[in-house]
Design an enzyme around this catalytic site. Structure first.
Site, PDB file in Angstrom:
ATOM      1  N   LYS A 187       0.974  -1.090   0.130  1.00 27.26           N
ATOM      2  CA  LYS A 187       0.067  -0.008  -0.034  1.00 27.26           C
ATOM      3  C   LYS A 187       0.837   1.102  -0.043  1.00 27.26           C
ATOM      4  O   LYS A 187       1.869   1.267   0.822  1.00 27.26           O
ATOM      5  CB  LYS A 187      -0.927  -0.129   1.352  1.00 27.26           C
ATOM      6  CG  LYS A 187      -2.420   0.311   0.992  1.00 27.26           C
ATOM      7  CD  LYS A 187      -3.065   0.027   2.432  1.00 27.26           C
ATOM      8  CE  LYS A 187      -4.075   0.772   2.388  1.00 27.26           C
ATOM      9  NZ  LYS A 187      -5.092   0.815   3.800  1.00 27.26           N
TER      10      LYS A 187
HETATM   11  C1  E4P Z   1      -8.359   1.034   4.012  1.00 31.74           C
HETATM   12  O1  E4P Z   1      -7.511   0.551   3.203  1.00 31.74           O
HETATM   13  C2  E4P Z   1      -8.420   2.125   4.588  1.00 31.74           C
HETATM   14  O2  E4P Z   1      -7.204   2.517   5.177  1.00 31.74           O
HETATM   15  C3  E4P Z   1      -9.614   2.464   5.725  1.00 31.74           C
HETATM   16  O3  E4P Z   1     -10.728   1.952   5.013  1.00 31.74           O
HETATM   17  C4  E4P Z   1      -9.734   3.919   6.190  1.00 31.74           C
HETATM   18  O4  E4P Z   1     -10.922   3.755   7.093  1.00 31.74           O
HETATM   19  P1  E4P Z   1     -11.229   4.966   8.178  1.00 31.74           P
HETATM   20  O5  E4P Z   1     -11.570   6.261   7.203  1.00 31.74           O
HETATM   21  O6  E4P Z   1     -12.670   4.422   8.815  1.00 31.74           O
HETATM   22  O7  E4P Z   1     -10.017   5.044   8.716  1.00 31.74           O
END
Ligand code: E4P
Length: 218
Positions: free
Chosen positions: A83
């Site tokens: 990522k």
């Molecule tokens: C996933 O890849 C993201 O990091 C995550 O969905 C972020 O979610 P949040 O906005 O609830 O922290």
């Protein structure tokens, strides 16, 4: 539509995994920090639990370091997707990692223009954050629709992952928009099971069955 679990908590992952419907996992530095265990060690435990794509995020911000970190993470396990944040250095790093055969999930996407940049790198996944856009009063789901349409127009292979999902209605909206993947917290997944008519219907069926059985055995 693939379902990923948006969690780094091993207990949640074990429980959700037992349902047989989880295709992968997304983590981010905040989720890993909550577990209080070093990233690499923890990600390997997740890979042991779930057979599917496991996103693990870099924590450096220069392209050179992101590439080094990404290559290291990708070598930990064949299911790891690296990522990378959607910043200029991240786009540089993602292009290089893609050419090295590493699967990249470009994260922190908040606009269709950013999503186009992500697709141009050849990334495996782009992650637009629906809930965080809603949080600032903009329509997060419109971004999902735009990206799905734009990628469809040009046949980009990058998969659209709806991230930062806050409830089952958003899952349905994302599915209607044609996303490839939704990443869901354990809480949202649990909410998806719930319907009052399922509960009352089951109670009725079981009580009718019991009455009939009691009559036969009386
Ligand atoms: C996933 O890849 C993201 O990091 C995550 O969905 C972020 O979610 P949040 O906005 O609830 O922290």
């Amino acid at each position: 539509m693939k379902f990923y679990l948006d969690s780094a908590n091993l207990e949640e992952l074990k429980r959700a995994c037992s349902w047989g419907i989880i295709d992968g996992v997304t983590t981010n530095p905040s989720l890993i920090a909550k577990e209080g265990v070093p990233l690499e060690e923890h990600v390997l435990k997740i890979c042991d639990l779930i057979q599917g794509d496991i996103s693990a995020e870099v924590v450096s911000t220069s392209a050179k370091e992101m590439i080094e970190e990404g290559l290291k993470l990708s070598k930990l396990h064949s299911n790891i997707v690296v990522k990378i944040p959607l910043i200029e250095e991240g786009i540089k790093a993602a292009s290089v990692l893609h050419k090295e055969g590493v699967r990249v999930n470009i994260t922190l996407c908040f606009s269709a223009a950013q999503a186009l940049l992500a697709a141009k790198t050849g990334a495996y996944i782009v992650s637009p954050f629906v809930g965080r856009i809603d949080d600032i009063g903009w329509p997060g789901m419109d971004l999902i629709r735009d990206i799905v349409q734009i990628y469809g127009n040009y046949g980009y292979k990058t998969q659209v992952l709806a991230a930062s999902i806050r409830g089952p209605r958003q899952v349905i909206e994302a599915a209607k928009a044609g996303v490839h993947i939704c990443t869901l917290t354990y809480k949202v997944l649990e909410q998806m099971f719930q319907h009052p008519l399922t509960q009352s219907g089951l109670e009725q069926f079981l009580s009718d069955h019991k009455k009939a059985f009691d009559l036969v055995s009386a």
